[in-house]
Design a protein around this motif. Structure first.
Motif, mmCIF file in Angstrom:
data_model
loop_
_atom_site.group_PDB
_atom_site.id
_atom_site.type_symbol
_atom_site.label_atom_id
_atom_site.label_comp_id
_atom_site.label_asym_id
_atom_site.label_seq_id
_atom_site.Cartn_x
_atom_site.Cartn_y
_atom_site.Cartn_z
ATOM 1 N N ALA A 104 -9.472 -20.141 18.001
ATOM 2 C CA ALA A 104 -8.527 -21.218 17.673
ATOM 3 C C ALA A 104 -7.140 -20.653 17.394
ATOM 4 N N LEU A 105 -7.087 -19.495 16.732
ATOM 5 C CA LEU A 105 -5.802 -18.880 16.385
ATOM 6 C C LEU A 105 -5.071 -18.311 17.594
ATOM 7 N N ASN A 106 -5.796 -18.098 18.688
ATOM 8 C CA ASN A 106 -5.192 -17.501 19.881
ATOM 9 C C ASN A 106 -4.050 -18.328 20.457
ATOM 10 N N GLU A 107 -3.950 -19.582 20.046
ATOM 11 C CA GLU A 107 -2.854 -20.427 20.524
ATOM 12 C C GLU A 107 -1.508 -20.028 19.917
ATOM 13 N N ILE A 108 -1.532 -19.259 18.844
ATOM 14 C CA ILE A 108 -0.291 -18.853 18.177
ATOM 15 C C ILE A 108 0.280 -17.634 18.895
ATOM 16 N N PRO A 109 1.534 -17.685 19.349
ATOM 17 C CA PRO A 109 2.119 -16.575 20.116
ATOM 18 C C PRO A 109 2.200 -15.279 19.304
ATOM 19 N N ARG A 110 1.822 -14.177 19.940
ATOM 20 C CA ARG A 110 1.999 -12.815 19.415
ATOM 21 C C ARG A 110 1.331 -12.610 18.060
#
Length: 232
Positions: free
Chosen positions: A213-219
């Protein structure tokens, strides 16, 4: 830290007991006495945070910068008793005390040096109402007390709750939590290093679902820390 006269009086009137052995705690001890704390089996994974049995659970499944747990977890062990009291005995103070201990032992190895934000694995709204608090958030509060790293509780939500992970096999655990976690408010986390905190890691399924789910946040960089790790 100096102990107030009022605290000393309270200790005489209503002495506190160790959550593991039941013996009386000293004024400087909190939820666990020093002998019990010393006896709990350490993993020492914080000294090899990129390649240890816990870190290997995430290889090829979720991008994790570092992974560690403080103790080894076994059913019916002293640690299991502690976690049971934390989760079901209305003892959030145990989580805060153990969080402080986690912080002290992790920072010796430099494990927390680059962490920007502490992120507790969320409970479902139903479970949170039943328990009254999130045990992972209590661990984070203890870590924050030692490190001053901020705790963020609004980034992830647990959308639904199917069943406990306790008696499920590895593939069942992954199915049980797939797409369970969703981003709610991730403003300002781009490019940050967050530390996901939970009570126990067994197969890593819950943590992997959070990371997906957190992978959507860039970098975003994600590391993982749990109180206990179940050896296979």
């Amino acid at each position: 830290m100096k102990t107030s006269l009022w605290t000393r009086i309270l200790e005489l009137i209503a002495p506190r007991a160790c959550a593991v052995c039941g013996k009386r705690l000293s004024i400087t001890e909190h939820a666990v006495c020093s002998p019990c704390l010393l006896h709990l089996p350490r993993t020492t994974y914080q000294f090899t945070p990129y390649d240890n049995p816990m870190a290997q659970l995430f290889w090829g499944l979720a991008p994790v910068s570092q992974a560690s747990a403080l103790f080894f977890y076994e059913p019916h062990s002293e640690l299991a008793r502690l976690i049971y009291h934390l989760k079901y005995g209305n003892r959030p103070d145990i989580g805060e005390d153990l969080g402080r201990i986690m912080a002290e032992e992790m920072r010796i190895a430099g494990f927390l040096d680059s962490v920007d934000v502490l992120l507790p694995v969320p409970l479902s709204s139903k479970r949170l109402r039943q328990r009254g608090y999130n045990q992972s958030e209590m661990l984070c509060r203890g870590i924050r007390e030692i490190t001053n790293i901020p705790v963020e509780t609004k980034v992830l939500i647990r959308k639904h709750f199917y069943q406990s992970q306790t008696h499920l096999m590895r593939h069942q655990r992954q199915t049980n939590v797939a797409e369970m976690f969703h981003l709610r408010d991730a403003a300002g986390l781009a490019g940050k290093h967050v530390l996901l905190v939970d009570d126990v890691c067994t197969t890593g399924a819950t943590l992997i679902a959070c990371i997906n789910a957190l992978n959507e946040i860039p970098r975003l960089r994600v590391s993982v820390l749990t109180l206990g790790f179940t050896k296979s």
